[in-house]
Design a protein around this motif. Structure first.
Motif, PDB file in Angstrom:
ATOM      1  N   ASP A   1      -1.455  -0.750  -1.935  1.00 30.98           N
ATOM      2  CA  ASP A   1      -1.183  -0.610  -0.497  1.00 30.98           C
ATOM      3  C   ASP A   1      -1.781   0.688   0.040  1.00 30.98           C
ATOM      4  O   ASP A   1      -2.277   0.741   1.166  1.00 30.98           O
TER       5      ASP A   1
ATOM      6  N   HIS B   1       3.236   3.460  -9.117  1.00 30.80           N
ATOM      7  CA  HIS B   1       3.612   2.087  -8.777  1.00 30.80           C
ATOM      8  C   HIS B   1       2.356   1.305  -8.385  1.00 30.80           C
ATOM      9  O   HIS B   1       1.690   1.648  -7.408  1.00 30.80           O
TER      10      HIS B   1
ATOM     11  N   PRO C   1       2.368   7.280  -0.002  1.00 34.27           N
ATOM     12  CA  PRO C   1       2.918   6.246  -0.875  1.00 34.27           C
ATOM     13  C   PRO C   1       4.001   6.845  -1.771  1.00 34.27           C
ATOM     14  O   PRO C   1       3.724   7.349  -2.848  1.00 34.27           O
TER      15      PRO C   1
ATOM     16  N   LYS D   1       6.405  -2.597   1.517  1.00 38.33           N
ATOM     17  CA  LYS D   1       5.055  -2.999   1.124  1.00 38.33           C
ATOM     18  C   LYS D   1       4.350  -3.595   2.340  1.00 38.33           C
ATOM     19  O   LYS D   1       4.998  -4.085   3.267  1.00 38.33           O
TER      20      LYS D   1
ATOM     21  N   ARG E   1       2.298   0.033  -4.720  1.00 35.07           N
ATOM     22  CA  ARG E   1       2.198   1.140  -3.780  1.00 35.07           C
ATOM     23  C   ARG E   1       0.775   1.716  -3.813  1.00 35.07           C
ATOM     24  O   ARG E   1       0.223   2.102  -2.791  1.00 35.07           O
TER      25      ARG E   1
ATOM     26  N   ASN F   1       9.105   3.831  -0.968  1.00 36.76           N
ATOM     27  CA  ASN F   1       8.499   3.094   0.147  1.00 36.76           C
ATOM     28  C   ASN F   1       7.192   3.746   0.562  1.00 36.76           C
ATOM     29  O   ASN F   1       6.788   4.747  -0.016  1.00 36.76           O
ATOM     30  N   LEU F   2       6.582   3.165   1.554  1.00 39.64           N
ATOM     31  CA  LEU F   2       5.420   3.779   2.201  1.00 39.64           C
ATOM     32  C   LEU F   2       5.923   4.447   3.473  1.00 39.64           C
ATOM     33  O   LEU F   2       6.566   3.797   4.298  1.00 39.64           O
TER      34      LEU F   2
END
Length: 140
Positions: free
Chosen positions: A28, A22, A76, A113, A25, A80-81
């Motif tokens: 991030d 992703h 990640p 995020k 992701r 989600n994180l």
């Protein structure tokens, strides 16, 4: 006694993050890498196949189970994180309502995020969680 499955590895963190499918992701993840490295003063280490961790501590439960874990870290995931160690700090309860869109459990904080959260509050939570684990739980 069973050995903890989540052990430090020699997999390069940047290699792991570059392979995150992703794109949001992945971006991030690289940002969290910089943020956590700056705050903790530690280099990132892969814990198991998916957790990027900073610092470590030894834990021992009343049951006799013990092991080592990253002081703070993140993963990640597809959905989600997942952030680890941020809910342990003494100010976590006060800071969580100020963070932004998230879900929390006893040991994990989940965000979709980084743009969903206040980065200043996130930094404060990382600092507090890391400081708490290293000062209160760390056993030399």
């Amino acid at each position: 006694m069973a050995e903890n499955k989540t052990q430090p590895t020699y997999v390069p963190v940047e290699e792991f993050l570059a392979a995150v499918e992703h794109p949001g992701r992945r971006a991030d993840g690289f940002e969290l890498l910089d943020i956590m490295r700056d705050i903790t003063g530690q280099e990132a280490v892969m814990w198991g196949p998916t957790i990027v961790g900073f610092g470590s501590y030894h834990y021992k439960y009343g049951s006799g189970r013990e092991g080592d874990s990253a002081a703070v870290g993140f993963s990640p995931r597809k959905a989600n994180l997942a952030l680890y160690g941020l809910t342990f700090g003494p100010d976590a309860e006060r800071l969580l309502p100020l963070l932004g869109k998230h879900k929390a459990s006893v040991a994990c904080l989940y965000i979709n995020k980084l743009d969903d959260v206040d980065r200043g509050v996130l930094a404060e939570m990382i600092r507090a969680g890391y400081g708490h684990v290293m000062a209160e739980l760390h056993q030399p």
